[in-house]
Structure formats: C-alpha cells, structure tokens
Design a protein around this motif. Structure first.
Motif, PDB file in Angstrom:
ATOM      1  N   ALA A 189      33.996  42.169  35.470  1.00 28.66           N
ATOM      2  CA  ALA A 189      34.469  40.904  36.022  1.00 28.66           C
ATOM      3  C   ALA A 189      35.220  40.077  35.004  1.00 28.66           C
ATOM      4  O   ALA A 189      34.837  39.961  33.848  1.00 28.66           O
ATOM      5  N   PRO A 223      40.664  40.258  37.356  1.00 31.22           N
ATOM      6  CA  PRO A 223      40.164  39.409  38.431  1.00 31.22           C
ATOM      7  C   PRO A 223      38.638  39.521  38.522  1.00 31.22           C
ATOM      8  O   PRO A 223      38.055  40.403  37.915  1.00 31.22           O
ATOM      9  N   PRO A 224      37.987  38.632  39.275  1.00 35.43           N
ATOM     10  CA  PRO A 224      36.537  38.725  39.403  1.00 35.43           C
ATOM     11  C   PRO A 224      36.100  40.033  40.052  1.00 35.43           C
ATOM     12  O   PRO A 224      36.884  40.691  40.722  1.00 35.43           O
ATOM     13  N   SER A 225      34.852  40.397  39.819  1.00 36.65           N
ATOM     14  CA  SER A 225      34.358  41.663  40.327  1.00 36.65           C
ATOM     15  C   SER A 225      32.888  41.536  40.669  1.00 36.65           C
ATOM     16  O   SER A 225      32.199  40.642  40.189  1.00 36.65           O
ATOM     17  N   ALA A 226      32.405  42.477  41.493  1.00 35.35           N
ATOM     18  CA  ALA A 226      30.990  42.453  41.858  1.00 35.35           C
ATOM     19  C   ALA A 226      30.137  43.031  40.751  1.00 35.35           C
ATOM     20  O   ALA A 226      28.933  42.817  40.723  1.00 35.35           O
ATOM     21  N   TYR A 241      36.817  33.945  45.602  1.00 35.37           N
ATOM     22  CA  TYR A 241      37.342  35.241  45.189  1.00 35.37           C
ATOM     23  C   TYR A 241      38.833  35.320  45.487  1.00 35.37           C
ATOM     24  O   TYR A 241      39.249  35.337  46.643  1.00 35.37           O
ATOM     25  N   VAL A 242      39.622  35.307  44.439  1.00 39.22           N
ATOM     26  CA  VAL A 242      41.054  35.509  44.552  1.00 39.22           C
ATOM     27  C   VAL A 242      41.405  36.539  43.496  1.00 39.22           C
ATOM     28  O   VAL A 242      41.043  36.386  42.333  1.00 39.22           O
ATOM     29  N   ALA A 243      42.084  37.608  43.899  1.00 40.38           N
ATOM     30  CA  ALA A 243      42.349  38.673  42.933  1.00 40.38           C
ATOM     31  C   ALA A 243      43.724  38.556  42.292  1.00 40.38           C
ATOM     32  O   ALA A 243      43.962  39.087  41.223  1.00 40.38           O
TER      33      ALA A 243
END
Lengths: 291, 333
Positions: A68, A60-63, A229-231
C-alpha cells in the motif's frame, strides 16, 4: 555596607518568590507542549519509519499493507494546497487591503463586514463542509472534485489570512506611507511599492498558519466527496482523496500494519507542511525590514 | 512582530525534512509476498479486451475494504478502468446510490424497504443485490475474563436492551457470574453493525441502551474491551481475529447450544443470529456498461481471492455459484 544587603533582602523575600513562581509556571507551560509533541513525534517516527519508503510515495492504496502507498492522497494534498494558496492569498490580502486602506469605518456595512470576518474564523469546519456540499457540489453542479475541496478549504482559512494580513498591513509605520504621499505618490503607488512589500513577512506568517490548518482538515473534505480509495493521480476536476483521509482510513483498519502505515503517512504530512513552512519563512526573511 | 524565525530555525526545519526523506531508504520488512501470489491466482478469463471508464462505489466502511481489494486486483487486468471507493457508511452510501450518483453501493445490511427502497424507486434507480462475503459479529470480552465463555441471546438482550440497568456481571440473569463491574463498548448509531446487532438481539433496529462507549472506529471498541477486565463489546470478526492476544470471543447460544464465531461456523450458518451477509448493490443501468459488467464479473468470480486478500470470511462454493447465476441472469447472457 550593612544597609545594602538589608534592602536587597527585603526585596527578595516577597518579589523573588513571586518571580520564581512565575518563572516556574513558564517553564511548566513550555514543558507541557514539548513533552506532548515530543512523545507524539517519537511514537509516530518509531512506528512509521519502516513503512516510509518509495512504495508509500509512488503506489496507490492497497488491501495488503506491504503493497500500500499513498500516492493519490499525497498528490491530492499537494494540489489542494497549491490551489488553496492561489485562491486564498490574493483574495485574503485584497480583502485586508480594502479594509485597512480604503474602507471607511464609519459606514455600517464596513463594520458589519469586519464583525462577520472575525466570527467566521470560529465557525466549525464541518459547517463549511455542509456549505460546500450544498452550494459547490450540488448547487453549482461542480461535483465531488478536487477543485471543490480546495475551494471549501479556501473559505475555511480565508478569515485567518484576512485577519493576519490586516495586522501585518497595520504594522507598517504610518510615516512610510505619509512620506510616500508627501513625495506625490498615488494611493496605488503607496500600497504596491511601500505598504505591501513591507507587509509581506506578516502576510507570509498568516499564510503559514492558514496552510497548517487546512492541510490537516478531514471533515469538510469528507462531505465534499473526498474518497477513500482512488488509484489514479488526481486532476483538478477529477475525484480525489487527501492524506488526512487516507491516514484516518488506515487507522480504522483492523490489521495492525495499517496503523504503522498511517504513522508513515503522518510523517509525510509533516514533511509537506515543513517544506511549505520553510518556503514561507524564506520569503519572510527575504523581505524582513526593521524600522 | 513578535517571535522571529531566524535562518537557524529554517535550517532546523530543512534538517528534519532531510531526515524524513533519508529514512525513506529503510524499506518495509517483507515486501509484498502474499499479495503477489494472491494477485496471480486471479482468474483472468473473459478475453483480453481493453476497457476504460470510471466506476464509482460508495457505502459501508465494513464492506469498503473488500470492494477496494476487488478494485485493486481488477486494475492489474484492466488498468484503463478507474474504480473509486468511498466509505460514507451503509446509509450514506444508499442515499447517494438512490440519487443516481454511484454505480455500486457497499452495504453491511440489506437495503431498507420502508426508507430507502421508495427513494430509489422515485428516482428510477433499479438495482441488483449480490452477497459478497459473510461477517461474524463477535461479542468480545477482556482476555482476563475467565467467567464469560458463553452467553445466550436472552442474556445479551438483557445487557443491551434499551433502559437496561445491568452494570455488574453478577446481575446478568441466569449467569452465575462473579461480582465484577461491567463496562460496555460498541459501534455508534450510524453503523450498519449497530443496526444489525440491535435488530437481531433487541428485536428492533436501533433499539439499544445508550450508556455505553460508542465509536464509529472499531479499533476504539477493541481498545476499550482490551483495557478493562470487566468490559464487553461487539464488532466485526476481523477486528477480533487481529486482536486475539488481548481479547476473548464469547460463544453465543441462540437455543441450539453455544457456538463460537469462526470462519467455519459463519459459513455454515451455525453462528446464529450474529453471522451476517455483506452486500454489494449494483445499478442495473450501470451494469449495461461493459466496464461495470466486467468488474462485477471479476468481483464475483474471484470472491475467494478477494476475500483472502482483504481478510474477510468468503462465501461457500454453493453461495458463490448462486451469486454467479444471479449475475448471469442479470446481464442476460
């Protein structure tokens, strides 16, 4: 012997210059397209390749750019394209068949329908987004879910599918259906066994164009609630995000690495599009006929 | 049927796809170093209770990455809780928040008393405001600009006020700047950054000259400033931090001398008036749900780590403690 070159010479001065200029213009046109596309592709590949790995596809996306990925966005886009095909092609082809084979063009409502469809193709996508927000998300109470996104994209590309399907159906020679009628076939038999199979290549082309337009759409999806942001993996009735939105969001981040990540996302988007196109091309070649 | 795609072209398409897939083997350079350590530093606390549920956050695109980082780190502890973050903008976020659609609203400015609060009240949405980080709105000029090192708030006002005619650096009052044409870039009107800047510098929210390059994407403003010698623009501190090689930050003088934007000056409250707090609003009703309660506790307890991960300016220890007290009072422990 002396007359022939004279005639050729006379023709060449005027016509050859014009012909040459025309040819030059054509070469220029194709060069503009290729150079721009080539520059874009080279730039995207150069930046994106280091980030094009399994992390991008499975996380999933990440900071932090190194961790990411875009899995929810990739799945969201694939699901939406699948739903889009399921909804847009039957409805689009059905409409096209009605207009071509059944509709009486002397009736005013059929003509109105036609004008409407042609004009709908030019409506900006954001307007469809507003429609989706008001009608699907809030009106029908569907909520900000993937299905709403797919439905709004379906509406968006429906005119393209209809217009190109009509062209394809019209291109089937009249002699084919007349022949079938002469042999005693009903209208249903003529359409399902002769006209439709013969029109498949053209319909496939139209569907490619429709998908290609839909896969890059961002604005209407933002309005119907595609999040940034959806994990978790998307579900049809769950919250969702899509690749163009993920790419857009990465590009807006201050950290330089996210821009490279966005380039990798663009490559994935191109790959998905190419795979879908390859499928449609295969379908077209399989059904291609010559008269 | 015009242009036909032959099997050869299909092959070409497949080949390109193949190349793209093969390239997937390359891998990125430094695999998640800082990120892992950051995650392991987080304070677990609160026992090992497994929670589940959905938490919806929306709002400012400036604060979004911070809440996203919080959600991401929280997932490592409570994988059953699904936090989603949207970035509809501060105003758009409050609109959804006050309609009761979201649990958490990210904001780069306080909620507006005259416009947004009544809507929330009407819908019966009660909320608590938490400060989660600080941002130093940075005035940036091109790195080749060697004359503008410090601007007073009056000068900034003269440059940015509605109807301002300043198009050359030599026209800036009290500046003694060279004859160099000035081009301006800044955020668009939907941005909380724009609201804050106009309020502080021009004295009225939304009041600004309009003949500048406006973009909702801060990177575009960075590009505009980096590309022209006489350019001036403003945006969040992180965008300056990431582009220090092409930009120069201007010090701001609000009457007590020139202060440069930095983590320290923003935290200490010296970088006035352009250091601004960033907020998170939580619906009281949602805070009664165990997963929201736990997420907010995690968010506030780990503010430092989260800010570091997302590259924000953290609150001071004192300020963090203040927010925790606020939280404790709210959940009534």
């Amino acid at each position: 012997m002396t007359a022939v070159p004279a005639i050729l010479g006379r023709r060449s001065t005027g016509e050859r210059v014009r012909g040459g200029a025309f040819y030059g213009l054509l070469v220029f046109s194709i060069t503009v397209g290729f150079v721009l596309l080539g520059t874009l592709l080279i730039d995207v590949f150069r930046k994106g390749i280091p980030f094009l790995d399994t992390v991008l596809l499975t996380e999933p996306p990440s900071a932090t750019p190194e961790k990411a990925g875009a899995r929810p966005a990739i799945l969201g886009t694939i699901y939406m394209m699948g739903l889009l095909l399921l909804m847009a092609v039957p409805v689009g082809v059905g409409t096209a068949l009605y207009l071509e084979e059944y509709a009486d063009r002397d009736r005013w409502y059929n003509r109105l329908l036609e004008i409407n469809i042609q004009n709908l193709a030019a409506v900006p996508s954001i307007v469809y987004g507003i429609l989706g927000l008001a009608f699907l998300v809030r009106g029908l109470g569907l909520g900000r879910v993937l299905l709403a996104g797919a439905m709004i994209l379906t509406l968006l590309v429906l005119p393209i599918v209809i217009v190109s399907s009509r062209e394809a159906i019209r291109a089937v020679p009249d002699s084919i259906s007349q022949g079938a009628y002469a042999l005693g076939a009903t209208q249903w038999q003529v359409i399902s066994r002769q006209v439709l199979p013969a029109a498949i290549p053209g319909i496939a082309t139209g569907s490619i164009l429709a998908l290609a337009r839909a896969i890059g759409e961002t604005a209407p999806l933002l309005l119907v609630g595609a999040l940034t942001y959806v994990a978790i993996d998307p579900t049809i009735l769950g919250q969702f995000t899509a690749l163009p939105i993920q790419i857009f969001q990465w590009i807006a981040r201050p950290q330089g690495d996210f821009k490279l990540l966005a380039a990798a996302g663009i490559i994935v988007l191109l790959a998905i599009l190419l795979v879908m196109n390859a499928g449609a091309i295969w379908l077209r070649n399989r059904y291609q006929r010559r008269w | 049927m015009g242009f036909r795609l032959t099997p050869r072209l299909v092959l070409l398409a497949l080949l390109v796809t193949l190349v793209a897939t093969l390239a997937a083997g390359c891998g990125r350079d430094d695999e998640s170093d800082g990120a892992n350590t950051a995650a392991s530093e987080t304070d677990t606390g609160g026992g090992g209770e497994e929670l589940s549920g959905d938490i919806e956050a929306d709002g400012s695109s400036t604060v979004g990455p911070l809440t996203t980082a919080a959600a991401e780190l929280f997932r490592e502890e409570q994988s059953g809780v699904n936090v989603t973050v949207g970035t509809s903008g501060t105003g758009g976020g409050f609109e959804r928040f006050c309609a009761g659609e979201t649990d958490i609203s990210d904001a780069s400015r306080p909620i507006k008393d005259d416009e947004e609060v009544p809507i929330c009240e009407e819908k019966g949405v009660e909320y608590i405001e938490f400060e989660v980080a600080v941002d130093a709105l940075t005035i940036a000029v091109n790195s080749e600009n060697d004359w503008a090192t410090c601007l007073t708030t009056e000068q900034l006002n003269a440059i940015w006020e509605p109807g301002s005619k300043i198009k050359n650096w030599k026209d800036v009052p009290g500046g003694d700047f060279p004859d160099e044409s000035m081009s301006l870039a800044g955020p668009g009107t939907d941005s909380g950054t724009f609201d804050y800047f106009t309020d502080e510098i021009n004295g009225e929210e939304g009041a600004s000259r309009s003949d500048y390059t406006a973009s909702e994407d801060d990177n575009v403003i960075v590009q505009a400033v980096a590309g022209e010698k006489g350019a001036l623009g403003y945006f969040g501190y992180t965008y300056y931090e990431e582009n220090q090689d092409t930009l120069k930050a201007v010090e701001v003088d609000s009457g007590d001398g020139c202060v440069a934007p930095s983590v320290e000056t923003a935290q200490a409250g010296e970088y006035t008036p352009l250091a601004r707090p960033l907020f998170v609003y939580v619906k009281k009703e949602s805070l009664e749900r165990p997963e929201v309660k736990e997420f907010m506790r995690f968010y506030l307890e780990n503010l430092d780590t989260i800010a570091e991960t997302a590259q924000f300016i953290p609150l001071t220890e004192e300020q963090t403690a203040e927010q925790m007290t606020k939280y404790d009072e709210a959940v009534g422990s």
